[in-house]
Enzyme design. Structure first.
Site, short mmCIF file in Angstrom:
data_model
loop_
_atom_site.label_atom_id
_atom_site.label_comp_id
_atom_site.label_asym_id
_atom_site.label_seq_id
_atom_site.Cartn_x
_atom_site.Cartn_y
_atom_site.Cartn_z
N SER A 141 0.82 -1.20 0.00
CA SER A 141 0.00 0.00 0.00
C SER A 141 0.85 1.26 0.00
CB SER A 141 -0.90 0.01 1.25
OG SER A 141 -1.52 1.26 1.44
N TYR A 166 -2.06 0.02 10.00
CA TYR A 166 -2.29 -0.58 8.68
C TYR A 166 -1.03 -0.48 7.82
CZ TYR A 166 -3.88 -1.03 3.86
OH TYR A 166 -4.00 -1.40 2.54
#
Length: 351
Positions: A141, A166
């Protein structure tokens, strides 16, 4: 070539599976958790010919539309069953997209990220090395860039300062993949996705949230007082890049310098690539595109920057274009229009 797609009922996984089935047999895995509307995940699976009534835990269900597609409802932490699926199906390649997504949700339920993104990824890595997978592609990501402010974000830059759990788990995935690549000669490609959007998208993403609120006449939350830029990347572009990357199996970098290591490559068969449009768009311009297509002015609620969020993302895609000679290029106005056409049809709104 037989391919496993994890997260097959998810946004990117669904689109990737649909495209791969034109040329390859595919097995899809997903645990169908309730992080967001399970009905949307089931509707995606229905598009792939998987009937809801036939879905049972740990059981392979065959598609009634695609003879070469099968689906298993399975949690990645069930490592013994994951191993069994690999042993029985004998995959050639793996596209690992399943994960607990979302920066903001990681503030509320951090344990979900450790279980899915770390323990779940370990199950996949172990199975890949045990069954000699030719190429593992896995979702990373843009969140890994964290505190970085040098623009555009380059895969050659250090990313040791994530600002969300995350992002930290995705950075951890890259480290875990490198260790398996080094130890077991497992070819691994990490895919740093930048704000993917489009039809069948996730309900927790900005485009979905904005559209729902605008149509309901409710205010939209705009963080950092609107001073945000995102490298919005259209789903079809993302899928095209991933499919092209399947055949670009990483090799050891013979010029890898251990005294000054390049984060994007290795003496192992390992690489990292950015998948982004490389054209950051102001959040307010993104909202204007939605307003123009809906012909409705949004009510706006301006808020401070959220914890774990960053003001700007911007992908350096030079390495991507070197590898596959293409890059995402769908403009935001076109992408928003296609999403809204799907949304209005799916939810029964009149244009």
């Amino acid at each position: 070539m037989k391919i496993l797609v994890t997260g097959a009922a998810g946004f990117i996984g669904f689109h990737l599976t649909q495209k791969l089935l034109r040329h390859h047999p595919v097995i899809g895995l997903d645990n169908l958790n309730d992080y967001y509307d399970v009905g949307l995940k089931l509707a995606r699976l229905q598009q792939l010919g998987i009937e809801q009534a036939k879905i049972k835990e740990r059981i392979l269900v065959k598609s009634n539309l695609y003879p070469r597609f099968g689906f298993v409802k399975l949690d990645l932490t069930d490592y013994k069953k994951i191993d069994e699926v690999f042993r029985v199906e004998q995959f050639d390649m793996v596209c690992h997209l399943a994960a607990q997504a979302g920066v903001r949700y990681s503030l509320l339920n951090p344990y979900a990220y450790i279980e899915s993104n770390l323990m779940g990824f370990l199950s996949i890595l172990e199975a890949c090395r045990n069954y000699h997978i030719k190429h593992l592609l896995y979702a990373s990501s843009s969140s890994v860039y964290g505190l970085n402010t040098k623009m555009p974000f380059s895969v050659h830059d250090n990313v040791d300062h994530p600002v969300s759990l995350y992002g930290a788990t995705k950075k951890s995935n890259e480290l875990m993949a490198h260790s398996y690549s080094h130890l077991y000669d497992l070819p691994c490609t990490g895919l740093r996705f930048f704000t993917v959007y489009g039809p069948w998208g996730r309900p927790d993403m900005a485009l979905y949230l904005f559209t729902k609120a605008i149509l309901a006449g409710e205010p939209i939350d705009i963080f950092n007082e609107g001073e945000m830029k995102r490298d919005f990347t259209y789903i079809d572009d993302v899928v095209s890049c991933v499919i092209k990357l399947l055949d670009e199996i990483p090799q050891q970098n013979p010029s890898f310098n251990r005294r000054k290591p390049d984060p994007a490559s290795s003496s192992a068969p390992y690489r990292i690539v950015n998948i982004g449009n490389s054209q950051p768009v102001r959040l307010m311009d993104f909202i204007s595109a939605i307003e123009a297509e809906l012909n409705i002015k949004a009510k706006k609620n301006f808020l401070p920057l959220q914890p774990g969020d960053v003001p700007t993302t911007w992908a350096d895609t030079k390495e991507l274009t070197k590898l596959i000679a293409i890059k995402p290029q769908t403009d935001v106005r076109t992408g928003v229009k296609r999403f809204l056409e799907w949304y209005l049809n799916y939810y029964g709104h009149k244009p």
